[in-house]
Write a protein that holds these residues in place. Structure first.
Motif: not given
Lengths: 50, 218
Positions: A12-13, A15-17, A19, A21-23
């Protein structure tokens, strides 16, 4: 925490990177229209009115 | 929800319960009445109906992982991806109502979620996916519960704590057959067939309390 869940978190982490996705999210997204939300909420409350 | 949630009034801190649909959209948010969330800006900002808990919206979170793994998931703050969620402890239980999946999630802002609260979420999830319960518990208190004796309550509390009949017999210093006799009577009084059903009905009807399930909270 079991291995499968831990692996899911890692993926999931990643994928976040991927995509981008901003932290520092400013506002969580609403991906549902108000009408659809109202319908689903009413339906859910019928079976979830505990 | 609120009348049952009073059973866990003893819990402290900022926490709330969410019900989410299969697409991870918040349908309902329950803040216990005694919690003043006005001082907690992330709760107000993020936890409202319509907000999506997919990773594109809020990054890695327990609901998303519960959907992936199809099991209850406890996520410690450091495992959240987005910084604003890194102060949240989150426990999510997937449920199946016979037609669609949904999720019940508990978010606690300032300290780890206690076993009691996790147990409560498990019970709520179990309750929500049993339509027979929804019918059974929505009415007034069952008069039959007035028939519960002190001995019944002692046994019920121990059943709720996960004890076996043998352990209960040992602790209460009564025979195994006596425990089984009383347990059967309890099932009849609540009109249920299993131990978990008896515990849920007992909690909902205030015959026992969430605090009875565990020895200590912290």
């Amino acid at each position: 925490m079991n291995e499968f869940i831990f692996r899911s978190i890692i993926e999931s982490w990643a994928n976040c990177e991927q995509y981008g996705i901003s932290k520092e999210i400013k506002e969580p997204q609403k991906l549902i229209t108000d009408d659809e939300l109202r319908k689903q909420t009413e339906k859910k409350r019928v079976f979830g009115d505990f | 929800m609120h009348k049952y949630i009073d059973a866990i009034r003893v819990e402290r801190g900022y926490y709330c319960f969410l019900v989410l649909n299969e697409e991870l959209t918040i349908l309902d948010v329950f803040f216990p009445r005694w919690i003043n969330i006005s001082g907690h800006c992330t709760f107000k900002k993020y936890l409202k109906p319509g907000v999506s808990f997919c990773i594109k919206s809020v990054g890695t979170n327990a609901v998303f992982i519960a959907k992936q793994s199809n099991t209850p998931v406890y996520l410690d703050p450091q495992f959240h991806y987005c910084n604003v969620l890194k102060e949240w402890h989150e426990y999510c239980v997937p449920i199946w109502d016979g037609y669609k999946k949904a999720y019940v999630s508990l978010i606690c802002a300032d300290h780890p979620i206690s076993s009691a609260l996790k147990g409560f979420v498990d019970l709520v999830a179990k309750n929500m996916c049993c339509t027979s319960y929804t019918q059974g518990i929505s009415g007034t208190k069952n008069d039959l519960t007035k028939k519960l004796t002190q001995q019944h309550k002692l046994i019920l509390k121990r059943i709720a704590q996960g004890m076996t009949d043998e352990q209960i017999a040992h602790e209460l210093e009564i025979s195994l057959s006596t425990v089984r006799f009383h347990a059967q009577n309890i099932f009849k009084i609540f009109n249920v067939g299993t131990r978990i059903e008896a515990v849920i009905k007992a909690i909902i009807q205030n015959e026992i309390f969430i605090s009875d399930l565990y020895d200590g909270f912290y």
